[in-house]
Design a protein around this motif. Sequence first.
Motif, PDB file in Angstrom:
ATOM      1  N   GLU A  24       4.109 -81.376  46.700  1.00 59.28           N
ATOM      2  CA  GLU A  24       4.709 -82.639  47.129  1.00 59.28           C
ATOM      3  C   GLU A  24       5.204 -83.399  45.909  1.00 59.28           C
ATOM      4  O   GLU A  24       4.536 -83.397  44.866  1.00 59.28           O
ATOM      5  CB  GLU A  24       3.686 -83.520  47.854  1.00 59.28           C
ATOM      6  CG  GLU A  24       3.235 -83.009  49.185  1.00 59.28           C
ATOM      7  CD  GLU A  24       2.275 -83.966  49.875  1.00 59.28           C
ATOM      8  OE1 GLU A  24       1.452 -84.600  49.186  1.00 59.28           O
ATOM      9  OE2 GLU A  24       2.368 -84.081  51.106  1.00 59.28           O
ATOM     10  N   PHE A  25       6.355 -84.033  46.057  1.00 59.83           N
ATOM     11  CA  PHE A  25       6.837 -84.951  45.029  1.00 59.83           C
ATOM     12  C   PHE A  25       7.932 -85.827  45.606  1.00 59.83           C
ATOM     13  O   PHE A  25       8.540 -85.509  46.616  1.00 59.83           O
ATOM     14  CB  PHE A  25       7.311 -84.224  43.759  1.00 59.83           C
ATOM     15  CG  PHE A  25       8.523 -83.347  43.925  1.00 59.83           C
ATOM     16  CD1 PHE A  25       9.795 -83.832  43.668  1.00 59.83           C
ATOM     17  CD2 PHE A  25       8.391 -82.016  44.310  1.00 59.83           C
ATOM     18  CE1 PHE A  25      10.918 -83.027  43.791  1.00 59.83           C
ATOM     19  CE2 PHE A  25       9.504 -81.203  44.440  1.00 59.83           C
ATOM     20  CZ  PHE A  25      10.761 -81.701  44.182  1.00 59.83           C
ATOM     21  N   ASP A  26       8.156 -86.957  44.952  1.00 61.37           N
ATOM     22  CA  ASP A  26       9.168 -87.923  45.362  1.00 61.37           C
ATOM     23  C   ASP A  26      10.041 -88.200  44.146  1.00 61.37           C
ATOM     24  O   ASP A  26       9.529 -88.532  43.077  1.00 61.37           O
ATOM     25  CB  ASP A  26       8.498 -89.214  45.848  1.00 61.37           C
ATOM     26  CG  ASP A  26       9.483 -90.202  46.462  1.00 61.37           C
ATOM     27  OD1 ASP A  26      10.711 -89.990  46.356  1.00 61.37           O
ATOM     28  OD2 ASP A  26       8.997 -91.190  47.034  1.00 61.37           O
ATOM     29  N   THR A  27      11.343 -88.066  44.298  1.00 61.62           N
ATOM     30  CA  THR A  27      12.250 -88.325  43.182  1.00 61.62           C
ATOM     31  C   THR A  27      12.589 -89.801  43.050  1.00 61.62           C
ATOM     32  O   THR A  27      13.317 -90.180  42.133  1.00 61.62           O
ATOM     33  CB  THR A  27      13.555 -87.522  43.339  1.00 61.62           C
ATOM     34  OG1 THR A  27      14.297 -88.045  44.434  1.00 61.62           O
ATOM     35  CG2 THR A  27      13.284 -86.040  43.522  1.00 61.62           C
ATOM     36  N   ASN A  28      12.086 -90.611  43.979  1.00 53.53           N
ATOM     37  CA  ASN A  28      12.326 -92.062  43.958  1.00 53.53           C
ATOM     38  C   ASN A  28      13.809 -92.413  43.900  1.00 53.53           C
ATOM     39  O   ASN A  28      14.212 -93.357  43.214  1.00 53.53           O
ATOM     40  CB  ASN A  28      11.563 -92.708  42.805  1.00 53.53           C
ATOM     41  CG  ASN A  28      10.070 -92.596  42.997  1.00 53.53           C
ATOM     42  OD1 ASN A  28       9.545 -92.903  44.067  1.00 53.53           O
ATOM     43  ND2 ASN A  28       9.377 -92.116  41.975  1.00 53.53           N
ATOM     44  N   GLY A  29      14.606 -91.636  44.611  1.00 51.54           N
ATOM     45  CA  GLY A  29      16.029 -91.928  44.706  1.00 51.54           C
ATOM     46  C   GLY A  29      16.882 -91.397  43.564  1.00 51.54           C
ATOM     47  O   GLY A  29      18.092 -91.580  43.566  1.00 51.54           O
ATOM     48  N   MET A  83      18.929 -76.508  39.766  1.00 51.85           N
ATOM     49  CA  MET A  83      18.616 -76.970  41.113  1.00 51.85           C
ATOM     50  C   MET A  83      18.492 -78.486  41.051  1.00 51.85           C
ATOM     51  O   MET A  83      17.836 -79.018  40.156  1.00 51.85           O
ATOM     52  CB  MET A  83      17.299 -76.368  41.602  1.00 51.85           C
ATOM     53  CG  MET A  83      17.343 -74.887  41.804  1.00 51.85           C
ATOM     54  SD  MET A  83      15.758 -74.325  42.458  1.00 51.85           S
ATOM     55  CE  MET A  83      15.820 -72.623  41.982  1.00 51.85           C
ATOM     56  N   ILE A  84      19.121 -79.165  41.987  1.00 51.89           N
ATOM     57  CA  ILE A  84      19.085 -80.622  42.002  1.00 51.89           C
ATOM     58  C   ILE A  84      18.330 -81.080  43.240  1.00 51.89           C
ATOM     59  O   ILE A  84      18.624 -80.653  44.357  1.00 51.89           O
ATOM     60  CB  ILE A  84      20.514 -81.210  41.966  1.00 51.89           C
ATOM     61  CG1 ILE A  84      21.214 -80.727  40.691  1.00 51.89           C
ATOM     62  CG2 ILE A  84      20.471 -82.733  42.038  1.00 51.89           C
ATOM     63  CD1 ILE A  84      22.665 -81.091  40.589  1.00 51.89           C
ATOM     64  N   PHE A  85      17.346 -81.928  42.998  1.00 57.21           N
ATOM     65  CA  PHE A  85      16.506 -82.472  44.059  1.00 57.21           C
ATOM     66  C   PHE A  85      16.689 -83.973  44.107  1.00 57.21           C
ATOM     67  O   PHE A  85      16.833 -84.624  43.074  1.00 57.21           O
ATOM     68  CB  PHE A  85      15.024 -82.160  43.782  1.00 57.21           C
ATOM     69  CG  PHE A  85      14.694 -80.699  43.791  1.00 57.21           C
ATOM     70  CD1 PHE A  85      14.193 -80.097  44.931  1.00 57.21           C
ATOM     71  CD2 PHE A  85      14.879 -79.920  42.658  1.00 57.21           C
ATOM     72  CE1 PHE A  85      13.880 -78.746  44.945  1.00 57.21           C
ATOM     73  CE2 PHE A  85      14.575 -78.566  42.658  1.00 57.21           C
ATOM     74  CZ  PHE A  85      14.073 -77.982  43.805  1.00 57.21           C
ATOM     75  N   ASN A  86      16.671 -84.542  45.314  1.00 53.66           N
ATOM     76  CA  ASN A  86      16.706 -85.985  45.470  1.00 53.66           C
ATOM     77  C   ASN A  86      16.089 -86.316  46.824  1.00 53.66           C
ATOM     78  O   ASN A  86      16.644 -85.982  47.867  1.00 53.66           O
ATOM     79  CB  ASN A  86      18.140 -86.521  45.397  1.00 53.66           C
ATOM     80  CG  ASN A  86      18.172 -88.034  45.331  1.00 53.66           C
ATOM     81  OD1 ASN A  86      17.382 -88.720  45.968  1.00 53.66           O
ATOM     82  ND2 ASN A  86      19.100 -88.556  44.542  1.00 53.66           N
ATOM     83  N   GLY A  87      14.908 -86.927  46.798  1.00 52.81           N
ATOM     84  CA  GLY A  87      14.251 -87.293  48.046  1.00 52.81           C
ATOM     85  C   GLY A  87      12.753 -87.123  47.971  1.00 52.81           C
ATOM     86  O   GLY A  87      12.170 -86.925  46.906  1.00 52.81           O
ATOM     87  N   LEU A  88      12.138 -87.171  49.126  1.00 53.68           N
ATOM     88  CA  LEU A  88      10.697 -86.986  49.278  1.00 53.68           C
ATOM     89  C   LEU A  88      10.483 -85.552  49.750  1.00 53.68           C
ATOM     90  O   LEU A  88      10.948 -85.184  50.827  1.00 53.68           O
ATOM     91  CB  LEU A  88      10.125 -87.984  50.291  1.00 53.68           C
ATOM     92  CG  LEU A  88       8.649 -87.883  50.607  1.00 53.68           C
ATOM     93  CD1 LEU A  88       7.801 -88.126  49.356  1.00 53.68           C
ATOM     94  CD2 LEU A  88       8.285 -88.892  51.689  1.00 53.68           C
ATOM     95  N   TYR A  89       9.767 -84.772  48.955  1.00 52.83           N
ATOM     96  CA  TYR A  89       9.614 -83.349  49.219  1.00 52.83           C
ATOM     97  C   TYR A  89       8.176 -82.990  49.552  1.00 52.83           C
ATOM     98  O   TYR A  89       7.241 -83.485  48.918  1.00 52.83           O
ATOM     99  CB  TYR A  89      10.057 -82.516  48.005  1.00 52.83           C
ATOM    100  CG  TYR A  89      11.539 -82.541  47.798  1.00 52.83           C
ATOM    101  CD1 TYR A  89      12.341 -81.568  48.352  1.00 52.83           C
ATOM    102  CD2 TYR A  89      12.149 -83.566  47.083  1.00 52.83           C
ATOM    103  CE1 TYR A  89      13.720 -81.599  48.195  1.00 52.83           C
ATOM    104  CE2 TYR A  89      13.516 -83.613  46.925  1.00 52.83           C
ATOM    105  CZ  TYR A  89      14.292 -82.622  47.477  1.00 52.83           C
ATOM    106  OH  TYR A  89      15.648 -82.665  47.331  1.00 52.83           O
TER     107      TYR A  89
END
Length: 155
Positions: A24-29, A83-89
């Motif tokens: 789990e992780f969150d990119t905080n926008g 790989m680009i992530f943005n959001g709550l995972y």
Amino acid sequence: MITTSEIAPSPALAPFVHCYAYREFDTNGFDVIKPWHASHEMYIPFFFKAVPVKLVDSETGKILKTGKNCGVVGISSQYNGDMIFNGLYSFFQIIFKPNGFTKIFKISSSEIIDKIVWGDEIFDSGIELLHEQLAAVSSLSEMADLANAYLEYFL
């Protein structure tokens, strides 16, 4: 911060599966960029909330893939982009031992080397059902039980 929990597979799958992991992780926008470096591991991630935004060729800027809920990440023999992530995972991964994926599914790793292949391109609808079942349970041990049953079917 990434939170990771791991659990071992069933004894029958231990020769093929390194472990199951829940992350789990969150990119905080913010866009979080993770390089896809060379790796000897193959794995199947199941995303429950956000999906990866995209995989980009860093030299050309070309989008190579956009995210889906489930795929197979093949062995990587080289750097393959970012790989680009943005959001709550939150996601569950089946992490295979070398040749484990090939021995279970009878799919040559050479077909997947340096690629991400979506689950529906390789597997029948059972992979989508597994994704739904994984998303419906609340513990890593329950997820492991579901993954064990799915993979043992192929043995």
